[in-house]
Design a protein around this motif. Structure first.
Motif, short mmCIF file in Angstrom:
data_model
loop_
_atom_site.label_atom_id
_atom_site.label_comp_id
_atom_site.label_asym_id
_atom_site.label_seq_id
_atom_site.Cartn_x
_atom_site.Cartn_y
_atom_site.Cartn_z
N ASP A 175 0.83 -1.21 0.00
CA ASP A 175 0.00 0.00 0.00
C ASP A 175 0.87 1.25 0.00
OD1 ASP A 175 -2.36 -1.48 0.04
OD2 ASP A 175 -2.34 -1.63 2.23
N LEU A 176 1.89 1.28 0.85
CA LEU A 176 2.77 2.45 0.90
C LEU A 176 3.54 2.60 -0.40
CD1 LEU A 176 4.01 4.75 2.56
CD2 LEU A 176 5.71 3.10 3.43
N LEU A 177 4.01 1.51 -0.95
CA LEU A 177 4.77 1.57 -2.19
C LEU A 177 3.88 2.02 -3.35
CD1 LEU A 177 7.53 1.00 -3.49
CD2 LEU A 177 6.76 -1.35 -3.89
N ALA A 178 2.65 1.55 -3.39
CA ALA A 178 1.73 1.96 -4.46
C ALA A 178 1.43 3.45 -4.39
CB ALA A 178 0.44 1.15 -4.37
N THR A 179 1.30 3.97 -3.17
CA THR A 179 1.05 5.40 -3.01
C THR A 179 2.25 6.23 -3.46
OG1 THR A 179 -0.41 4.94 -1.14
CG2 THR A 179 0.42 7.19 -1.37
N SER A 180 3.44 5.81 -3.10
CA SER A 180 4.64 6.57 -3.45
C SER A 180 4.93 6.52 -4.95
CB SER A 180 5.85 6.04 -2.68
OG SER A 180 6.10 4.68 -3.01
N LEU A 181 4.57 5.44 -5.61
CA LEU A 181 4.84 5.31 -7.04
C LEU A 181 3.66 5.73 -7.91
CD1 LEU A 181 6.68 1.85 -7.17
CD2 LEU A 181 7.69 4.13 -7.18
N THR A 189 0.82 4.03 -8.32
CA THR A 189 0.32 2.85 -9.02
C THR A 189 -0.63 2.10 -8.10
OG1 THR A 189 0.98 0.88 -10.25
CG2 THR A 189 2.27 1.42 -8.29
N THR A 190 -0.94 0.87 -8.43
CA THR A 190 -1.87 0.07 -7.64
C THR A 190 -1.15 -1.14 -7.06
OG1 THR A 190 -2.55 -1.26 -9.55
CG2 THR A 190 -3.76 0.79 -9.13
N THR A 191 -1.76 -1.72 -6.02
CA THR A 191 -1.18 -2.92 -5.43
C THR A 191 -1.24 -4.10 -6.40
OG1 THR A 191 -3.33 -3.43 -4.41
CG2 THR A 191 -1.72 -2.19 -3.08
N GLY A 192 -2.22 -4.08 -7.29
CA GLY A 192 -2.30 -5.12 -8.30
C GLY A 192 -1.10 -5.10 -9.24
N SER A 193 -0.66 -3.91 -9.61
CA SER A 193 0.52 -3.80 -10.46
C SER A 193 1.77 -4.31 -9.75
CB SER A 193 0.72 -2.34 -10.88
OG SER A 193 -0.38 -1.87 -11.63
N ILE A 194 1.87 -4.03 -8.46
CA ILE A 194 3.01 -4.51 -7.69
C ILE A 194 2.98 -6.04 -7.60
CG2 ILE A 194 4.15 -4.46 -5.44
CD1 ILE A 194 3.02 -1.65 -5.05
N ALA A 195 1.81 -6.60 -7.32
CA ALA A 195 1.69 -8.05 -7.22
C ALA A 195 2.00 -8.72 -8.56
CB ALA A 195 0.28 -8.43 -6.76
N GLU A 196 1.54 -8.12 -9.63
CA GLU A 196 1.80 -8.70 -10.95
C GLU A 196 3.28 -8.66 -11.30
OE1 GLU A 196 2.33 -9.09 -15.19
OE2 GLU A 196 2.68 -7.25 -14.03
N GLU A 197 3.93 -7.55 -11.00
CA GLU A 197 5.37 -7.42 -11.29
C GLU A 197 6.18 -8.39 -10.44
OE1 GLU A 197 9.00 -6.19 -12.79
OE2 GLU A 197 6.98 -5.74 -13.55
N LEU A 198 5.86 -8.48 -9.16
CA LEU A 198 6.62 -9.33 -8.25
C LEU A 198 6.48 -10.81 -8.61
CD1 LEU A 198 8.23 -9.88 -5.63
CD2 LEU A 198 6.04 -9.78 -4.40
N HIS A 199 5.27 -11.29 -8.72
CA HIS A 199 5.06 -12.72 -8.92
C HIS A 199 5.33 -13.15 -10.37
CE1 HIS A 199 3.58 -13.68 -4.90
NE2 HIS A 199 2.96 -12.51 -4.93
N SER A 200 5.30 -12.20 -11.30
CA SER A 200 5.69 -12.55 -12.67
C SER A 200 7.17 -12.91 -12.73
CB SER A 200 5.41 -11.38 -13.61
OG SER A 200 4.02 -11.19 -13.78
N ARG A 201 7.98 -12.28 -11.90
CA ARG A 201 9.40 -12.61 -11.88
C ARG A 201 9.62 -14.04 -11.40
NH1 ARG A 201 12.01 -7.05 -9.24
NH2 ARG A 201 11.13 -5.58 -10.78
N PHE A 202 8.90 -14.44 -10.36
CA PHE A 202 9.02 -15.82 -9.88
C PHE A 202 8.41 -16.80 -10.87
CE2 PHE A 202 9.32 -13.42 -5.87
CZ PHE A 202 10.45 -14.02 -5.30
#
Length: 375
Positions: free
Chosen positions: A259-265, A267-280
């Motif tokens: 939530d904090l990262l999405a606010t600072s960037l 963007t949305t938490t969905g974008s963060i989840a997609e970027e993170l788990h796509s790497r794995f």
């Protein structure tokens, strides 16, 4: 068996390196033509082109890595089938599960390479590439120092110089400024100089003519000048910092505080989840591509007519699984809690691999006996 594992693994790694090199070269040439035309056309040197090419390689390698892994597994399995090496190993009591061990190790090595690229190299290279692109976009001087070409350093401005002397003097300069909505201005000069003035840059034109056209009444005004200073600082981007992006962050920075990262960037938490788990998920898919190529060809066994049917089936399975990956990002972008579905292709792939290896072992014999019983 340990010697056999080393032998097969060495063959897989050697072919993997060959296919990866060929694929990277093919994809790189396709991109390098456009990159070369854009950078050299903007007055950049060959060293800048090489730098940009090197920074783009990590992302390019992530694209070809699964393909090279699959191609190596299929090629080595097909060759060992044709030379009856796998048949001999199975006749000595080695099960398909045992024969799959060097391929599994190869898949893990490929997955490890993809992990290093996705989690470390690609974010670092992407950030450096964006910073260099911003730096070059701010360097308007390099975009003006191109002989015999009409350049557009920014929207509404056209610049041309016939030649550049060894002392840096621009000869026969043409500058058209169409940024103002109600007027058009054209400057021509016999010579010009680029002068740094503190934080700004000026173009000093000598022995020239200024023509101003007022579009409201179509009135043309002309004026000759001995020297004239044109401030080109507005043509340069004033942004000194490149905006932080998800693609620039290493994986450890994406693990917590969504939530904090999405606010600072922004963007949305969905974008963060997609970027993170796509790497794995990309790393897990590399393991699947290696195993599915081996398991599918192993089902076909030895045949004098080859195993082209199994190769086509393995390729179609890979295309289907890879196509599935691109359709799963949408739900995760909409809802971060949907991130487990990104691993669906890998889970389905592992289930297919298990089934194929089972069919290749005692399961295949049971199926044949069951079929004979009802025929």
């Amino acid at each position: 068996m340990v010697k056999f594992d080393r032998y097969m693994l060495s063959q897989l790694l050697w072919l993997f390196g060959f296919f990866a090199l060929v694929l990277v070269a093919v994809f790189w040439i396709n991109q390098a033509v456009q990159l070369f035309d854009r950078l050299i056309g903007d007055g950049q040197t060959a060293l800048v082109f090489l730098e940009f090419s090197a920074l783009g390689l990590p992302r390019l390698i992530t694209t070809v890595l699964p393909i090279a892994t699959f191609a190596a597994a299929v090629y080595v399995t097909n060759r060992m089938n044709n030379e009856s090496e796998l048949t001999v190993m199975q006749s000595t009591g080695s099960s398909p599960w045992r024969l799959a061990r060097p391929v599994a190790v190869f898949g893990l090595i490929s997955a490890l390479m993809m992990s290093v690229l996705s989690h470390i190299l690609v974010p670092a290279a992407s950030q450096q590439l964006s910073e260099r692109e911003a730096e070059i976009s701010r360097n308007v001087t390099s975009r003006l120092l191109t002989e015999g070409a009409f350049l557009n350093p920014t929207r509404g401005v056209t610049f041309y110089t016939r030649a550049i002397g060894e002392d840096g003097v621009l000869q026969d300069v043409f500058l058209a400024d169409r940024r103002a909505p109600n007027e058009r201005v054209i400057y021509t000069a016999a010579e010009a100089y680029l002068i740094r003035n503190g934080d700004g840059t000026s173009l000093i034109m000598v022995d020239g003519l200024a023509q101003r056209l007022a579009t409201s009444d179509n009135r043309l005004s002309t004026a000759k000048f001995q020297d004239f200073s044109f401030d080109i600082s507005p043509l340069m981007s004033t942004d000194e910092q490149v905006a932080l992006s998800l693609q620039f962050l290493r994986t450890d920075a994406l693990l917590t505080n969504w939530d904090l990262l999405a606010t600072s960037l922004g963007t949305t938490t969905g974008s963060i989840a997609e970027e993170l788990h796509s790497r794995f998920a990309r790393a897990a898919f590399c393991f699947v591509t290696a195993m599915i190529g081996f398991a599918t060809l192993l089902v076909g066994g030895y045949s004098r007519f080859g195993v082209w049917r199994e190769i086509v089936i393995a390729f179609l399975l890979l295309i289907a699984l890879d196509g599935m990956r691109s359709t799963l990002s949408g739900p995760v972008l909409a809802d971060a809690r949907m991130w487990p579905i990104l691993y669906t292709p890998s889970v389905i792939g592992l289930a297919l691999i298990t089934g194929l290896l089972w069919v290749s072992s005692s399961g295949g014999l049971k199926l044949r006996r069951l079929r004979e019983r009802f025929t």
